[in-house]
Design a protein around this motif. Sequence first.
Motif, PDB file in Angstrom:
ATOM      1  N   GLY A  90       0.794  -1.215   0.000  1.00 15.98           N
ATOM      2  CA  GLY A  90       0.000   0.000   0.000  1.00 15.98           C
ATOM      3  C   GLY A  90       0.832   1.272   0.000  1.00 15.98           C
ATOM      4  N   GLU A  91       0.164   2.379  -0.342  1.00 20.67           N
ATOM      5  CA  GLU A  91       0.821   3.686  -0.254  1.00 20.67           C
ATOM      6  C   GLU A  91       0.483   4.312   1.096  1.00 20.67           C
ATOM      7  N   ARG A  92       1.184   5.375   1.415  1.00 22.09           N
ATOM      8  CA  ARG A  92       0.922   6.090   2.665  1.00 22.09           C
ATOM      9  C   ARG A  92      -0.003   7.248   2.336  1.00 22.09           C
ATOM     10  N   ASN A 114       5.178  20.244 -11.462  1.00 26.59           N
ATOM     11  CA  ASN A 114       5.104  18.796 -11.394  1.00 26.59           C
ATOM     12  C   ASN A 114       6.243  18.206 -12.201  1.00 26.59           C
ATOM     13  N   LYS A 119      -2.466  17.404  -8.800  1.00 28.73           N
ATOM     14  CA  LYS A 119      -2.738  16.619 -10.013  1.00 28.73           C
ATOM     15  C   LYS A 119      -1.497  15.891 -10.530  1.00 28.73           C
ATOM     16  N   SER A 120      -0.421  15.895  -9.749  1.00 21.58           N
ATOM     17  CA  SER A 120       0.846  15.307 -10.212  1.00 21.58           C
ATOM     18  C   SER A 120       0.682  13.923 -10.806  1.00 21.58           C
ATOM     19  N   TYR A 121      -0.169  13.116 -10.202  1.00 19.91           N
ATOM     20  CA  TYR A 121      -0.212  11.693 -10.581  1.00 19.91           C
ATOM     21  C   TYR A 121      -1.557  11.275 -11.126  1.00 19.91           C
ATOM     22  N   LYS A 164      -8.068   4.485  -5.295  1.00 19.22           N
ATOM     23  CA  LYS A 164      -7.800   3.106  -4.886  1.00 19.22           C
ATOM     24  C   LYS A 164      -7.682   2.943  -3.371  1.00 19.22           C
ATOM     25  N   THR A 165      -6.761   3.709  -2.776  1.00 21.72           N
ATOM     26  CA  THR A 165      -6.476   3.472  -1.367  1.00 21.72           C
ATOM     27  C   THR A 165      -7.671   3.796  -0.480  1.00 21.72           C
ATOM     28  N   ASP A 213       1.379   0.394  -4.717  1.00 19.80           N
ATOM     29  CA  ASP A 213       0.439   1.480  -5.021  1.00 19.80           C
ATOM     30  C   ASP A 213       1.053   2.857  -5.209  1.00 19.80           C
ATOM     31  N   THR A 214       2.198   3.115  -4.583  1.00 17.83           N
ATOM     32  CA  THR A 214       2.755   4.468  -4.627  1.00 17.83           C
ATOM     33  C   THR A 214       3.125   4.841  -6.066  1.00 17.83           C
ATOM     34  N   GLU A 266      -1.439   8.180 -13.314  1.00 16.70           N
ATOM     35  CA  GLU A 266      -1.019   6.977 -12.598  1.00 16.70           C
ATOM     36  C   GLU A 266      -2.115   6.509 -11.639  1.00 16.70           C
ATOM     37  N   ILE A 307      -0.173  16.336  -1.842  1.00 12.45           N
ATOM     38  CA  ILE A 307       0.214  14.924  -1.807  1.00 12.45           C
ATOM     39  C   ILE A 307       1.408  14.752  -0.862  1.00 12.45           C
ATOM     40  N   MET A 308       1.319  13.754  -0.013  1.00  8.06           N
ATOM     41  CA  MET A 308       2.384  13.533   0.965  1.00  8.06           C
ATOM     42  C   MET A 308       2.943  12.117   0.854  1.00  8.06           C
ATOM     43  N   ASN A 363      -2.307  22.521  -8.811  1.00 11.36           N
ATOM     44  CA  ASN A 363      -1.542  21.844  -9.859  1.00 11.36           C
ATOM     45  C   ASN A 363      -0.793  20.641  -9.297  1.00 11.36           C
ATOM     46  N   ARG A 364      -0.164  20.833  -8.140  1.00 10.29           N
ATOM     47  CA  ARG A 364       0.614  19.721  -7.574  1.00 10.29           C
ATOM     48  C   ARG A 364      -0.293  18.560  -7.146  1.00 10.29           C
ATOM     49  N   MET A 377       8.987   2.630  -0.823  1.00 10.68           N
ATOM     50  CA  MET A 377       7.603   2.440  -1.277  1.00 10.68           C
ATOM     51  C   MET A 377       7.523   1.542  -2.519  1.00 10.68           C
TER      52      MET A 377
END
Lengths: 290, 475
Positions: free
Chosen positions: A43-45, B261, A258-260, A69-70, B284-285, A263, A214-215, A255-256, B276
């Motif tokens: 998983g992601e954090r 970005n 929306k970085s991913y 997803k998460t 997932d990351t 993905e 996003i962190m 904007n940031r 990660m």
Amino acid sequence: MARILEKRLLRQPDVFYFKVAAPLISKKAKAGQFVIVRLHEKGERIPLSLADIDPGAGTISLIVMAVGKTTNEMVLLKQGDDILDLCGPLGQPTHIESAGRVVLVGGGFGVAPLYPIARAFKAASNEVTVIMGARSKDLLIYEQEMQGVADTVIVTTDDGSKGAKGLVTDALTKDLGCRLPGLVICVGPAIMMKFVAEATKPFGVKTVVSLNPIMVDGTGMCGGCRVNVGGRSMFACVDGPEFDGHLVDWSVLMNRQKSYTAEEKESFEAWKKRHELMLGSAAPVCELKS
Amino acid sequence: MTDTAADQKRSAKKIVPRKTPIPEQDPKTRSRNFKEVSLGYSPELAMQEAERCLECSKPTCVSGCPVSVPIPRFIKLVKEGKFKEALDTIKEANLLPAVCGRVCPQEKQCEQRCIVGKKFDPVGIGRLERFAADWVMQHDLVDAPPVAPSTGKRVAIVGSGPAGLACAYELAKLGHGVTILEAFHEPGGVLLYGIPEFRLPKKIVSREIDLLKQMGVEISLNIVVGKLITVDEILEQYDACFVATGAGTPKFMGIEGEELNGVYSANEFLTRMNIMRAYLPEFDTPIRKGERVAVVGGGNVAMDSVRTALRLGASEGIIIYRRTEEDMPARREEVHHAKEEGVRFEVLAEPVRILGENGAVTEVECLHMELGEPDKSGRRSPRPIKGSEFRIPIDTVIMAIGTNANPLVPQSTKDLALHKWGYIVADERTGQTSRDRLFAGGDIVTGSATVISAMGAGRRAAQAMHEYLVGAPSK
Ligand SMILES: Cc1cc2nc3c(=O)[nH]c(=O)nc-3n(C[C@H](O)[C@H](O)[C@H](O)COP(=O)(O)OP(=O)(O)OC[C@H]3O[C@@H](n4cnc5c(N)ncnc54)[C@H](O)[C@@H]3O)c2cc1C
Ligand SMILES: Cc1cc2nc3c(=O)[nH]c(=O)nc-3n(C[C@H](O)[C@H](O)[C@H](O)COP(=O)(O)OP(=O)(O)OC[C@H]3O[C@@H](n4cnc5c(N)ncnc54)[C@H](O)[C@@H]3O)c2cc1C
Ligand code: SF4
Ligand code: FES
């Protein structure tokens, strides 16, 4: 590992309430802080705000809105399940002061983290006004709780199905026009915080917002959460998440965030396919429609 | 005749001039996979390389080693095929030989001082160290050291990088109860989230950590000291505390466009990739799979970042560095490997702004630099050449220009003396800070340094803490 002691649907179909056993965190956490969770080994954090803190019971509450997803995986967890990693409290607590009157503005799941903030301001002898909005009445959360702690609760809905018809900013402008508060705090989607900050600016009222970039680590180690405040680069996880809303560069934040997008979408689609295979196409999956 | 002269005379006679080459993955293949670059010596190759050592009676190599590994003694054992004994000898001084053999800057330490190196290639000390450690691991001969009977003392260690791990190992061995508090969900510090798999396989790190667990060390994860618990509270609950939180927080250049970005700190990029595991589809990351990636900096962190980007699929990886290649602080081997893998080196250049479209990076604008007068460190300081702007089209920029002290622990601890830049003031020999019962070491004291220096600091502090603990009443 942290045990989920209670879980319930807060708002159809995508917002859930979790009460989690976190004896140590509950003793340290303060309003305005957040935790980071990781649900499983792959998983992601992801950061989640504290929606309530009960040091006596050794619990914290989290409100999760399923958007990808998460968060969808999280809302599938049941009472009695464990969250693999729970890390916190993180970020700076809300600065609780004697401001006379404080107006708290919340939208979406942002109303939930305002709850402990409202309580803390109340305990510091402030008059607390809450303005909370949603598209329609079924999408409101935490209204009861807020009624229990705030002096005044103003509800707005876009469609007028409850409270005043319109946006929180309309209600806020009206409220500020009647009587200036010492402080405005807003927690919600970036776009809403931006408009709230714009609305308070002409009144010259100090306006605090809680930023949600996003962190990753949440400890100031990666700089992924950097935001632009007053022309300076700050790390939201350690310097924030609360900042002066009049100084935030909102376009950088949005904007940031929306970085991913690509993905995240790919990962979510793949997960939905697997999920459907497992549970059939009736499987409940929630998405952010924007 | 003096010792060294005698040594030299011997060396002139029979020394094989070149280091025994170490088998490596082919550059083309390896720049597309995450497997370890260097495959390590076979026993035969190791014994052949060990033959090059003169077993000097006054070994200069040892004086170059920050923890004084008994180098000639272990190399002699390798020569004799006594690999387990060789490793035990190394471990008298170095707890993480499998790690250090891979990542130490030997060319600035032991190998720089090796007498053979005066005329020929120095003895491949790092390779031999690595070989001994790997051989023992492969043959399952690693044994946890005997642990002394419990002293009843309890010690907390903040951070599980090399400094924390070394300190834990020593204190556990001496019978103290050790708990490591780690902010992340996995232990290992930079060994885990910084240095990539292709240079330091993660299973090596996890074996070292398993060993500590076998010795009874407790590791508590997801604990951010300064937030969940402060050092002052730790000192109420434990007899002593060692702070080893590493260097911490990434620097940016402060130039236009850094918020776009596609601009990463190396810490973020490597954390996403390493701890990660963003490069594996089932994790997932997310990570940006850059096509053309520029990395700013000339250290190990920069080399790791650019080579990781290649492995993630970049068609071009570019290092932008403001001095010359010779000035790069990275290990020589990493620079060499990066070049073999096709990394482009844009030296004597410095980014002045980053340009983007639709919120994402598209180009980096740089200035050419020239070298001026030597600065305090003796290096000639670079200065920009006016009007020499040039642009490089890219879609990802990674800033690997160093770190600052992470303020979480320093700022939440009462009366802790700090250096100007926020690093903790600690005695070089003992790690003692300005606070009673509180010790510190590793990057949080020195600023970004090396694995071996952090490990050495952890060990020295453990010794000092032990001396304090045996004399102090129990908590
Ligand atoms: C300080 C803070 C407090 C938050 N509190 C809450 C809360 O109380 N309840 C809640 O439901 N949500 C909260 N969020 C947002 C929540 O973290 C994201 O919705 C979640 O990470 C989305 O993950 P996903 O895989 O479900 O969706 P994805 O499809 O991966 O992402 C959806 C969107 O969420 C954001 N996001 C994705 N990954 C992260 C990440 N690692 N960190 C932050 N944002 C991310 C991105 O902007 C993205 O576009 C908070 C975020 C921050 C920064
Ligand atoms: C990409 C990269 C490549 C490198 N390559 C090399 C190399 O080839 N050779 C070499 O010798 N050196 C190299 N280094 C440097 C070397 O890794 C460091 O000098 C060394 O790891 C420092 O060890 P440390 O124990 O002081 O800290 P770290 O390894 O940084 O570990 C600190 C630990 O403390 C934890 N922590 C931090 N704050 C808190 C908190 N508040 N509460 C709890 N836990 C906390 C962190 O999560 C981390 O696990 C490299 C560094 C990087 C980043
Ligand atoms: S490694 Fe070099 S300096 Fe050290 S003992 Fe062998 S020959 Fe002498
Ligand atoms: S999330 Fe990594 S520094 Fe804030």
